[in-house]
Design a protein around this motif. Structure first.
Motif, PDB file in Angstrom:
ATOM      1  N   ASP A  84       0.818  -1.142   0.007  1.00  0.00           N
ATOM      2  CA  ASP A  84       0.016   0.119   0.138  1.00  0.00           C
ATOM      3  C   ASP A  84       0.812   1.299   0.103  1.00  0.00           C
ATOM      4  OD1 ASP A  84      -1.835   1.929   0.494  1.00  0.00           O
ATOM      5  OD2 ASP A  84      -2.645   1.123   2.475  1.00  0.00           O
ATOM      6  N   LEU A  85       0.928   1.955  -0.906  1.00  0.00           N
ATOM      7  CA  LEU A  85       1.685   3.217  -1.117  1.00  0.00           C
ATOM      8  C   LEU A  85       1.516   4.230  -0.066  1.00  0.00           C
ATOM      9  CD1 LEU A  85       2.005   3.447  -5.092  1.00  0.00           C
ATOM     10  CD2 LEU A  85       3.803   2.383  -3.168  1.00  0.00           C
ATOM     11  N   ALA A  86       0.277   4.149   0.567  1.00  0.00           N
ATOM     12  CA  ALA A  86      -0.135   5.056   1.667  1.00  0.00           C
ATOM     13  C   ALA A  86       0.977   4.866   2.873  1.00  0.00           C
ATOM     14  CB  ALA A  86      -1.398   4.928   2.317  1.00  0.00           C
ATOM     15  N   GLN A  87       1.296   3.509   3.177  1.00  0.00           N
ATOM     16  CA  GLN A  87       2.352   3.081   4.136  1.00  0.00           C
ATOM     17  C   GLN A  87       3.793   3.955   3.648  1.00  0.00           C
ATOM     18  OE1 GLN A  87       1.529  -1.438   3.697  1.00  0.00           O
ATOM     19  NE2 GLN A  87       2.234  -1.083   5.726  1.00  0.00           N
ATOM     20  N   VAL A  88       3.985   3.780   2.415  1.00  0.00           N
ATOM     21  CA  VAL A  88       5.292   4.343   1.958  1.00  0.00           C
ATOM     22  C   VAL A  88       5.322   5.688   2.321  1.00  0.00           C
ATOM     23  CG1 VAL A  88       6.968   4.380   0.151  1.00  0.00           C
ATOM     24  CG2 VAL A  88       5.511   2.463   0.227  1.00  0.00           C
ATOM     25  N   GLN A  89       4.304   6.378   1.934  1.00  0.00           N
ATOM     26  CA  GLN A  89       4.133   7.982   2.127  1.00  0.00           C
ATOM     27  C   GLN A  89       4.144   8.176   3.494  1.00  0.00           C
ATOM     28  OE1 GLN A  89       3.943  10.248  -0.703  1.00  0.00           O
ATOM     29  NE2 GLN A  89       4.741  11.397   1.232  1.00  0.00           N
ATOM     30  N   GLU A  90       3.581   7.629   4.557  1.00  0.00           N
ATOM     31  CA  GLU A  90       3.491   7.918   5.972  1.00  0.00           C
ATOM     32  C   GLU A  90       5.317   7.737   6.316  1.00  0.00           C
ATOM     33  OE1 GLU A  90       1.331   5.287   8.278  1.00  0.00           O
ATOM     34  OE2 GLU A  90      -0.426   5.861   7.255  1.00  0.00           O
ATOM     35  N   ALA A  91       5.972   6.674   5.710  1.00  0.00           N
ATOM     36  CA  ALA A  91       7.458   6.465   6.139  1.00  0.00           C
ATOM     37  C   ALA A  91       8.163   7.742   5.628  1.00  0.00           C
ATOM     38  CB  ALA A  91       7.958   5.170   5.611  1.00  0.00           C
ATOM     39  N   LEU A  92       7.744   8.108   4.305  1.00  0.00           N
ATOM     40  CA  LEU A  92       8.607   9.397   3.785  1.00  0.00           C
ATOM     41  C   LEU A  92       8.259  10.610   4.602  1.00  0.00           C
ATOM     42  CD1 LEU A  92       7.740   8.812   0.128  1.00  0.00           C
ATOM     43  CD2 LEU A  92      10.021   8.528   1.106  1.00  0.00           C
ATOM     44  N   ASP A  93       6.797  10.679   4.806  1.00  0.00           N
ATOM     45  CA  ASP A  93       6.655  11.806   5.929  1.00  0.00           C
ATOM     46  C   ASP A  93       7.161  11.787   7.505  1.00  0.00           C
ATOM     47  OD1 ASP A  93       4.855  12.606   3.836  1.00  0.00           O
ATOM     48  OD2 ASP A  93       3.103  11.723   4.746  1.00  0.00           O
ATOM     49  N   ALA A  94       7.410  10.638   7.718  1.00  0.00           N
ATOM     50  CA  ALA A  94       8.092  10.530   9.019  1.00  0.00           C
ATOM     51  C   ALA A  94       9.700  11.070   8.839  1.00  0.00           C
ATOM     52  CB  ALA A  94       8.113   9.241   9.355  1.00  0.00           C
TER      53      ALA A  94
ATOM     54  N   ILE B 206      12.577   4.605  12.338  1.00  0.00           N
ATOM     55  CA  ILE B 206      11.847   4.629  10.885  1.00  0.00           C
ATOM     56  C   ILE B 206      12.326   3.622   9.869  1.00  0.00           C
ATOM     57  CG2 ILE B 206      11.105   6.225   9.119  1.00  0.00           C
ATOM     58  CD1 ILE B 206      11.449   8.519  11.401  1.00  0.00           C
ATOM     59  N   ARG B 207      13.474   3.659   9.577  1.00  0.00           N
ATOM     60  CA  ARG B 207      14.121   2.555   8.775  1.00  0.00           C
ATOM     61  C   ARG B 207      13.702   1.262   8.812  1.00  0.00           C
ATOM     62  NH1 ARG B 207      20.260   4.741   7.010  1.00  0.00           N
ATOM     63  NH2 ARG B 207      20.797   3.809   9.105  1.00  0.00           N
ATOM     64  N   ARG B 208      13.911   0.876  10.389  1.00  0.00           N
ATOM     65  CA  ARG B 208      13.580  -0.631  10.455  1.00  0.00           C
ATOM     66  C   ARG B 208      12.167  -0.893  10.781  1.00  0.00           C
ATOM     67  NH1 ARG B 208      16.031   0.151  15.102  1.00  0.00           N
ATOM     68  NH2 ARG B 208      14.202   0.563  16.352  1.00  0.00           N
ATOM     69  N   GLU B 209      11.397   0.073  11.078  1.00  0.00           N
ATOM     70  CA  GLU B 209       9.872  -0.267  11.362  1.00  0.00           C
ATOM     71  C   GLU B 209       9.131   0.035  10.229  1.00  0.00           C
ATOM     72  OE1 GLU B 209       8.554   1.312  15.093  1.00  0.00           O
ATOM     73  OE2 GLU B 209      10.109   0.288  16.125  1.00  0.00           O
ATOM     74  N   GLN B 210       9.237   0.928   9.379  1.00  0.00           N
ATOM     75  CA  GLN B 210       8.536   1.444   8.505  1.00  0.00           C
ATOM     76  C   GLN B 210       8.838   1.121   7.035  1.00  0.00           C
ATOM     77  OE1 GLN B 210       7.799   5.588  10.320  1.00  0.00           O
ATOM     78  NE2 GLN B 210       6.020   5.257   9.163  1.00  0.00           N
ATOM     79  N   PHE B 211      10.345   1.439   6.657  1.00  0.00           N
ATOM     80  CA  PHE B 211      10.865   1.147   5.381  1.00  0.00           C
ATOM     81  C   PHE B 211      11.016  -0.582   5.426  1.00  0.00           C
ATOM     82  CE2 PHE B 211      11.285   5.558   5.461  1.00  0.00           C
ATOM     83  CZ  PHE B 211      11.061   5.902   4.101  1.00  0.00           C
ATOM     84  N   ASP B 212      11.806  -1.273   6.302  1.00  0.00           N
ATOM     85  CA  ASP B 212      12.116  -2.690   6.030  1.00  0.00           C
ATOM     86  C   ASP B 212      10.991  -3.425   5.702  1.00  0.00           C
ATOM     87  OD1 ASP B 212      14.734  -1.744   6.353  1.00  0.00           O
ATOM     88  OD2 ASP B 212      15.040  -2.855   8.305  1.00  0.00           O
ATOM     89  N   PRO B 213       9.827  -3.222   6.508  1.00  0.00           N
ATOM     90  CA  PRO B 213       8.762  -4.361   6.163  1.00  0.00           C
ATOM     91  C   PRO B 213       8.099  -4.287   4.608  1.00  0.00           C
ATOM     92  CG  PRO B 213       8.303  -3.130   8.280  1.00  0.00           C
ATOM     93  CD  PRO B 213       9.546  -2.416   7.451  1.00  0.00           C
ATOM     94  N   VAL B 214       8.500  -3.056   4.034  1.00  0.00           N
ATOM     95  CA  VAL B 214       7.583  -2.894   2.793  1.00  0.00           C
ATOM     96  C   VAL B 214       8.721  -2.844   1.615  1.00  0.00           C
ATOM     97  CG1 VAL B 214       5.635  -1.800   3.793  1.00  0.00           C
ATOM     98  CG2 VAL B 214       7.624  -0.375   2.871  1.00  0.00           C
ATOM     99  N   CYS B 215      10.079  -2.796   1.862  1.00  0.00           N
ATOM    100  CA  CYS B 215      10.913  -2.609   0.656  1.00  0.00           C
ATOM    101  C   CYS B 215      11.801  -3.969   0.489  1.00  0.00           C
ATOM    102  CB  CYS B 215      11.850  -1.528   1.028  1.00  0.00           C
ATOM    103  SG  CYS B 215      11.175   0.116   0.974  1.00  0.00           S
TER     104      CYS B 215
END
Length: 95
Positions: free
Chosen positions: A15-25, A76-85
Motif C-alpha cells: 500500500d503506497l499510503a504506508q510508504v508515504q507515511e514513512a517518507l513523511d516521518a 523509522i528505517r527498521r519499522e516503516q521501510f524494512d517491512p515494505v521494501c
C-alpha cells in the motif's frame, strides 16, 4: 555539502499510503545540520523505476554521519521501510 540520495523498491502489493507515511516521518525528523530534504513516490513515467526517492542535503559529512546513526531515524528505517521494501540503494556525494 553532502547530498544523500536514497531510492527504494517496494514489494508487490504494498500500500503506497504506508510508504508515504514513512517518507513523511523522514521529513518530520528534527536534524541538526540538515539543509534540505525532499521525498516522493515515483510518478510512474517510466516502467521499471524505483518506487520512491529521498534526497537530503547536509552541511558536511559529520552532519550526515550523525543523522545516519540517529536512533529515531533508524527506528523509522527498521519499522516503516524494512517491512515494505525489497531493495534500497543509497549514495552520498559532495556537492
Amino acid at each position: 555539502m553532502i547530498r544523500n540520495v536514497v531510492v527504494g523498491r517496494v514489494r508487490p502489493g504494498t500500500d503506497l499510503a504506508q510508504v508515504q507515511e514513512a517518507l513523511d516521518a523522514i521529513v518530520a525528523l528534527p536534524v541538526e545540520g540538515l539543509l534540505d530534504v525532499r521525498v516522493g513516490l515515483d510518478a510512474g513515467l517510466r516502467p521499471g523505476a524505483w518506487s520512491f526517492a529521498i534526497t537530503s542535503d547536509f552541511v558536511d559529512a559529520d552532519a550526515y554521519r550523525v543523522y545516519d546513526a540517529e536512533a529515531e531515524h533508524n527506528r523509522i528505517r527498521r519499522e516503516q521501510f524494512d517491512p515494505v521494501c525489497e531493495e534500497i540503494a543509497r549514495v552520498q556525494f559532495e556537492v
